[in-house]
Design a protein around this motif. Structure first.
Motif, short mmCIF file in Angstrom:
data_model
loop_
_atom_site.label_atom_id
_atom_site.label_comp_id
_atom_site.label_asym_id
_atom_site.label_seq_id
_atom_site.Cartn_x
_atom_site.Cartn_y
_atom_site.Cartn_z
N LEU A 31 2.02 -7.39 37.41
CA LEU A 31 2.34 -7.63 38.82
C LEU A 31 2.62 -9.11 39.09
O LEU A 31 3.45 -9.45 39.93
CB LEU A 31 1.18 -7.18 39.70
N LEU A 32 1.91 -9.97 38.35
CA LEU A 32 2.14 -11.40 38.53
C LEU A 32 3.48 -11.83 37.96
O LEU A 32 4.20 -12.64 38.54
CB LEU A 32 1.02 -12.19 37.84
N GLY A 46 6.95 1.23 35.99
CA GLY A 46 7.95 1.48 37.03
C GLY A 46 8.38 2.92 36.96
O GLY A 46 8.50 3.49 35.87
N MET A 47 8.57 3.56 38.12
CA MET A 47 8.86 4.99 38.08
C MET A 47 10.34 5.29 37.95
O MET A 47 10.75 6.43 37.92
CB MET A 47 8.28 5.66 39.34
N GLY A 48 11.16 4.23 37.84
CA GLY A 48 12.58 4.46 37.83
C GLY A 48 13.10 5.11 36.55
O GLY A 48 14.07 5.83 36.56
N PRO A 78 6.85 -8.11 39.12
CA PRO A 78 6.28 -7.18 40.12
C PRO A 78 6.93 -5.80 40.12
O PRO A 78 6.26 -4.82 40.43
CB PRO A 78 6.53 -7.90 41.44
N ALA A 79 8.20 -5.67 39.76
CA ALA A 79 8.86 -4.37 39.84
C ALA A 79 8.47 -3.46 38.68
O ALA A 79 8.87 -2.31 38.64
CB ALA A 79 10.37 -4.54 39.89
N GLU A 109 13.24 -2.46 42.14
CA GLU A 109 12.71 -2.36 43.50
C GLU A 109 13.62 -1.43 44.29
O GLU A 109 14.83 -1.53 44.22
CB GLU A 109 12.76 -3.73 44.14
N VAL A 125 1.99 3.86 35.64
CA VAL A 125 3.23 4.00 36.39
C VAL A 125 3.62 2.69 37.07
O VAL A 125 4.79 2.32 37.12
CB VAL A 125 3.04 5.15 37.43
N VAL A 126 2.61 1.95 37.56
CA VAL A 126 2.91 0.66 38.17
C VAL A 126 3.44 -0.31 37.12
O VAL A 126 4.38 -1.07 37.36
CB VAL A 126 1.65 0.08 38.86
#
Lengths: 295, 314
Positions: free
Chosen positions: A283-284, A242-244, A287-288, A294, A238-239
């Protein structure tokens, strides 16, 4: 025998299929996690526990009542959806005004209770469940043998995931849902019963996890611990995704399953950590998340 | 609260800490003190910066493994071993912190959990950790050549000193200008940014400090028990430390300490009687705390105290 980078090509195909099957579970779980998060602002830590319950209930229904796999496929998600609706109505509802942290902590506690209870009752060793008769055996594709059950899991999971996506993106119910995710107060003012939609959302999310559990029952070791191991990987998925985006979580889940399968062939030591490494890299770089924005 | 009452109370607690091992089994007390320090360090993030880390066991376990390995396999004494373990946890905190501060809110928790799981799997496969068996038979040795730590009572006072030093550092941090900035970030991050604070830098510093002190607790625990196992790095341990802060109350320094003592006592009392059912009880406490008891034991008691005193003054 044909090899690729020193690996027999049949082994490669085999692991890719296993990876795809795992990817289907990631996709179904992260899908449910995303729609629940969108509507309730709660990261459902208990999602893995519901997946585990799905598998254990399938086993239980068969050994206690002789309920077949096909009926379990229908009944277990329904039972879990009802349980989810009750939990949402009676407990989760009290947490909506609070910081989302509390939702995570509460569902973490719920996961511990569910996992602990089953562990206390059944221990940690695997419970046996066999593949239904008409899905046993393999398809001979010429270049490889494809176990029928794995093919079925992939098809079923893709159908369910895409149907969920279609409902959310293309129907009026889905439009209400998306609107309520953005602005519940305004949607409520239009006369739509937002609390009921919230309950349905949680129930559907839980049912998806339960359905993944039923599909997993004949394919993996059924154990009370299977959920918590999976949910942490799904969090990473999920990270990364992204959960969008609904479609984003499906694609990310499948993709990461495949990558994990490849890792198992070429560098087995890293197969359990690959997803987490990818998360660190994402993430690097972004990040989103790949499909995220975001908030 | 008048200062006399406050410092009188602290002195009494200190006295109780010094006399406690005469009445209570010292190893149990040391375990509780290690977890109390761990919970204090953790709460620096949750209670004062508003960041819920679900992966603090990684720092706790890392420090334990590094300290244990160096003490056992090299000529490092216990002091240098604990120091190395603590610094290793701090270094890991710097790496992990740099990744996690890129996301806010609930993602922060998921990322810390996932990265801690990555570290857990690395320790599961690494040879120096002993895998499933863990790192066994770590010699306690002598601190500064003349303090014999094989004696439980002696070790207890060393652990008490470490605990007091650690919590004092947390206390000073919270009540420093740096701590005020952390609180400002917790209350309103956007506003802290607009006031010109480099929020990510502050968050990272808090994260590293928290990881380092968690490491101090983990390394000390390794010495107390003379072994380190995968449990120390498992997400269950991360969950336990969250619960300690939540149960004790995350709004104060004393809250996590009270929570740690409660949970360690509970696990100690129950694990013989109910076995793996302990997980169910821990989970249930989580749920009850979140639903009705969010300010924790210390929070509820101080609210009660203020109400009683307030009524008397009226």
């Amino acid at each position: 025998m044909t090899t690729i980078f020193g690996v027999p090509i049949t082994a490669l195909y085999g692991q890719l299929v296993v990876g795809l099957v795992n990817g289907c579970f990631y996709a179904m779980l992260s899908l449910g996690l995303s729609i629940i998060f969108g509507m309730l602002d709660i990261v459902n830590f208990a999602h893995g526990a519901f997946y585990m319950l799905g598998a254990v209930l399938t086993w239980f229904a068969f050994t206690q009542f002789g309920i077949s796999y096909w009926w379990a496929l229908l009944l277990v998600p329904l039972v879990l959806a009802a349980a989810g609706a009750i939990i949402e109505r009676s407990l989760l509802r009290r947490l909506y005004r609070l910081d989302p942290i509390y939702g995570l902590l509460f569902t973490f506690g719920l996961a511990l209770v569910l996992e602990g209870l089953l562990r206390y009752k059944y221990g940690v060793s695997g419970l046996p469940y066999s593949i239904p008769d008409n899905l046993q055996g393999v398809f001979n594709l010429g270049f490889m043998f494809l176990p029928k059950y794995r093919a079925w899991v992939v098809i079923a999971a893709l159908l369910v995931s895409l149907t969920t996506w279609l409902i959310i993106e293309k129907t009026s119910l889905g439009a209400y849902l998306r609107a309520a995710t953005e602005n519940p107060a305004l949607v409520g003012a239009f006369g739509i019963n937002v609390p009921a939609m919230t309950t349905i959302t949680y129930a559907v999310g839980v049912a998806l996890a339960g359905l993944a559990g039923v599909l997993a029952a004949p394919a993996t070791q059924i154990s009370p611990l299977m959920g918590s191991n999976l949910i942490i990987v799904v969090f990473a998925v999920v990270v990364i995704g992204g959960m969008g985006s609904i479609l984003g979580s499906i694609v990310t889940g499948l993709g990461l399953g495949l990558i994990e399968g490849l890792t198992k062939v070429f560098y087995p030591q890293a197969s359990s950590t690959m997803v987490f490494f990818i998360m660190a890299i994402v993430l690097l770089v972004r990040p989103a998340g790949l499909f995220g924005r975001e908030r | 609260m008048p200062n006399i009452v406050k410092y009188g109370g602290y002195s009494l607690l200190l006295l109780a800490g010094i006399l406690a091992p005469l009445v209570i089994y010292p190893v149990f007390l040391m375990k509780a003190l290690c977890f109390a320090l761990f919970a204090c360090a953790f709460n620096l993030l949750l209670g004062y910066t508003g960041l819920l880390s679900f992966g603090h066991a990684a720092f706790f376990g890392t420090a334990g493994y590094i300290a244990g390995y160096l003490i056992k396999q090299s000529s490092f004494g216990p002091g240098l071993g604990i120091l190395s373990g603590t610094l290793a946890a701090g270094a890991l905190g710097l790496v992990v912190g740099n990744l996690v501060i890129r996301r806010q809110g609930i993602y922060f928790s998921m990322i810390t959990l996932a990265l801690a799981q990555l570290i857990y799997f690395l320790y599961l496969q690494a040879s120096f950790t002993g895998g499933e068996d863990g790192l066994q038979a770590i010699p306690r040795g002598r601190l500064f050549w003349f303090i014999n730590l094989e004696n439980d009572l002696t070790l207890y006072y060393v652990v008490l000193a470490i605990f007091l030093g650690g919590t004092l550092l947390v206390y000073r941090t919270i009540h420093s200008p740096f701590g005020q900035v952390l609180k400002a970030i917790r209350e309103n991050e956007a506003r802290a940014i607009s006031l010109g604070y480099d929020v990510n830098r502050y968050k990272l510093m808090a994260f590293v400090l928290s990881a380092t002190l968690s490491g101090l607790a983990g390394a000390t625990k390794a010495l107390v028990f003379t072994f380190v196992t995968l449990t120390d790095a498992h997400w269950h341990t991360s969950g336990d430390v969250v619960l300690m802060s939540l149960l004790g109350g995350m709004g104060s320094v004393s809250g996590p300490i009270v929570g740690a003592f409660s949970i360690v006592t509970l696990e100690n009392e129950l694990s013989d009687k109910v076995g793996s059912f302990v997980t169910v009880i821990i989970g249930a406490i989580f749920m009850v705390c979140v639903l009705v008891f969010r300010s924790g034991i210390v929070g509820e008691v101080s609210t009660l105290y203020r109400r009683v005193v307030g009524q008397r003054e009226q």
